[in-house]
Design an enzyme around this catalytic site. Sequence first.
Site, PDB file in Angstrom:
ATOM      1  NE  ARG A 183     -43.389  28.704 -25.032  1.00 56.27           N
ATOM      2  CZ  ARG A 183     -42.318  29.467 -24.797  1.00 56.27           C
ATOM      3  NH1 ARG A 183     -42.292  30.240 -23.715  1.00 56.27           N
ATOM      4  NH2 ARG A 183     -41.297  29.463 -25.625  1.00 56.27           N
ATOM      5  CG  ASN A 242     -35.382  28.395 -19.739  1.00 54.98           C
ATOM      6  OD1 ASN A 242     -35.581  28.125 -20.924  1.00 54.98           O
ATOM      7  ND2 ASN A 242     -36.094  29.300 -19.103  1.00 54.98           N
TER       8      ASN A 242
END
Length: 430
Positions: free
Chosen positions: A304, A169
């Site tokens: 993920r 991010n």
Amino acid sequence: MAKRISLALALGALTASTTLTPVAARVIGMNQPAEPVTAARIALLPVNDRAVWSAYLARSQAQMRADKAALAAERKPGMAIPPQPATGNGERTMPLTRDAAWYAGPEARHVADVILSFQTPAGGWGKNQPRDGAVRALGQSYVSNNSGVPAEGDFDPSEAWHYVGTIDNDATITETRFLAKVAAALPSAAADRYRAGAIRGLRYLLAAQYPNGGWPQVWPLEGGYHDAITLNDNAMVQVLTLMTDVGAGRGDFAVMPAGLRREAAAAAARGIDCLLQMQVTTDGRRTGWGQQHDALTLRITSARNYEPAALAAPESAAILRYLMRLPRTPAITAAVTAGVAWLKASAIQGQAWRDPRDGQGRRLIPDPAAPPIWARFYSVDANAPVFGDRDKTLHDDVMGISAGRRGGYAWFGTGPQAALTEFAAWSTHS
């Protein structure tokens, strides 16, 4: 609706429209966890590669011990531990496009002071933290709580020491650029501490770079998919862009030490070579890149639970745009040309990804006027869209995954079109 198209046919017929043919939704597999960088895996590398990787891993482990020890030393017996810092949109509090005078003002200097206070002993920063609040208190965690509440068997379990130094991010990249801007706007004496913080941020990134030129998502290494070379959300491209700017002495980095600039330029060169090596070849043809690539093998890997080991159109497009801004070499030209061909072949025509507000959630809607869209993930072997769910099941139809996961992730998008647009201009200039 699943895209059924062989890679060889797709790349041989770039002008044909790719459509989605209705078929029965299927579970096509189970997502497998990414492998971390470990001593056992390093021992399986070619003999000539083991020493440099072993040294890297030992340095990472030593730095994590040092980071933890520094925090523990602040927490004196009997003291109340401050709450973890707030979680939120950090980038919004660290704007990088204001005029130079703003960075010399009190608002920017307060943000810079907060940034410095949360810099980890290693020199990096955590993610998703507003930087316009209070400075870090003695004994306060360096990072906010990014763990959430994982399900049993989650690929990303909740841990007390998580994302303590990351490029996810845009973390660390943004803080480093902001400090450099504040330093550039201030007189020399006032600028020194901010410039020193930016230099520490750059040295953190240099230390985190793998021997093969890639960057992990988190450093010091914390295991799992965080050890993978991370292209997700353009993380490595953002680091490379920063290193390229520093190496060239552009803008706010013109006053960086000459030795550091040389190191940054060399790191960028190694990173570019790593990008070129990671471009996936299927049936003898180069295609795109994944969200994550294994640090030791450079093969695509998972992240993920719902993010499979697959080609990733948005990340591939961002890499192509970065490569097109570099000086041309035969290797870069070949990578860009092949990558753009893959994007063109993978475009989905006549479909829009939206929620018609009929209670059935977001889905693909036939729309002849819609611009081309791309799936987030394509299987490496068949170049067909693939979709993951939180239970690790992989599907060939986005309607086969749970409604919450279908609506909470960007499974399709128009973003790669920007790379095709830039290529149209790039290909006409030598």
